[in-house]
Design an enzyme around this catalytic site. Structure first.
Site, PDB file in Angstrom:
ATOM      1  N   HIS A   1      59.229  -8.643  92.974  1.00 55.19           N
ATOM      2  CA  HIS A   1      59.756  -9.230  91.739  1.00 55.19           C
ATOM      3  C   HIS A   1      61.264  -9.511  91.868  1.00 55.19           C
ATOM      4  O   HIS A   1      61.724 -10.620  91.603  1.00 55.19           O
ATOM      5  CB  HIS A   1      59.486  -8.277  90.575  1.00 55.19           C
ATOM      6  CG  HIS A   1      59.993  -8.762  89.274  1.00 55.19           C
ATOM      7  ND1 HIS A   1      59.243  -9.554  88.435  1.00 55.19           N
ATOM      8  CD2 HIS A   1      61.189  -8.575  88.645  1.00 55.19           C
ATOM      9  CE1 HIS A   1      59.962  -9.825  87.348  1.00 55.19           C
ATOM     10  NE2 HIS A   1      61.136  -9.251  87.462  1.00 55.19           N
ATOM     11  N   GLU A   2      62.004  -8.489  92.267  1.00 53.31           N
ATOM     12  CA  GLU A   2      63.459  -8.649  92.361  1.00 53.31           C
ATOM     13  C   GLU A   2      63.851  -9.598  93.495  1.00 53.31           C
ATOM     14  O   GLU A   2      64.832 -10.316  93.382  1.00 53.31           O
ATOM     15  CB  GLU A   2      64.134  -7.291  92.555  1.00 53.31           C
ATOM     16  CG  GLU A   2      63.953  -6.344  91.391  1.00 53.31           C
ATOM     17  CD  GLU A   2      64.415  -6.894  90.053  1.00 53.31           C
ATOM     18  OE1 GLU A   2      65.329  -7.754  90.028  1.00 53.31           O
ATOM     19  OE2 GLU A   2      63.866  -6.474  89.030  1.00 53.31           O
TER      20      GLU A   2
END
Length: 152
Positions: free
Chosen positions: A31-32
């Site tokens: 995600h990051e």
């Protein structure tokens, strides 16, 4: 009443917790990394890429000046872009007073709307693509494993 029936695998609690932390860390990283990767492609400088919150356990700087770190509480993560006051992306007061366009363009708040939109949307999109790849891998494995087993 026999209470041990409610906890038949209580001895595996540590393994379960470690597996949960590992899986969550992978999901958070993907995600990051989506935010980080698209931010970099659109010209926004990332200062910190963190998996976890709290005290930093391990950190290192890359050649572009981004600090990559693993923190003590692995229940999330963040990418701190240039011009952010904190990991929640609050604008830094100095950023608003800067008149240098080159510097402002490298900040999240000074980037064009399309760059900010793509950077923010990239995290969930990367998770979606990642989950699709995992399902594809499982499906492919099942098909080829079944095909191999049928030839025996």
């Amino acid at each position: 009443m026999e209470y041990s029936l409610f906890f038949p695998q209580f001895g595996n609690l540590a393994i379960t917790v470690l597996a949960f932390i590992l899986c969550l860390s992978i999901i958070v990283f993907v995600h990051e990394f989506g935010h980080y990767f698209i931010g970099k492609l659109s010209g926004i400088h990332a200062e910190v890429f963190s998996i976890g919150f709290g005290p930093v356990i391990v950190s290192a700087f890359d050649k572009r000046g981004t600090k990559w770190q693993i923190a003590a509480f692995p229940l999330g993560g963040y990418v701190k872009f240039l011009g952010d006051r904190n990991p929640a992306s609050s604008p830094c007061p100095q950023t608003d007073q800067q008149d240098e366009q080159k510097f402002l363009r490298k900040t999240m708040h000074g980037a064009p709307l399309w760059a900010r939109f793509l950077t923010v949307a990239a995290g969930p999109v990367f998770n979606f693509i990642f989950s699709g790849l995992i399902f594809l891998f499982i499906y492919t494995y099942k098909v080829f494993a079944g095909h191999y087993e049928s030839k025996k």
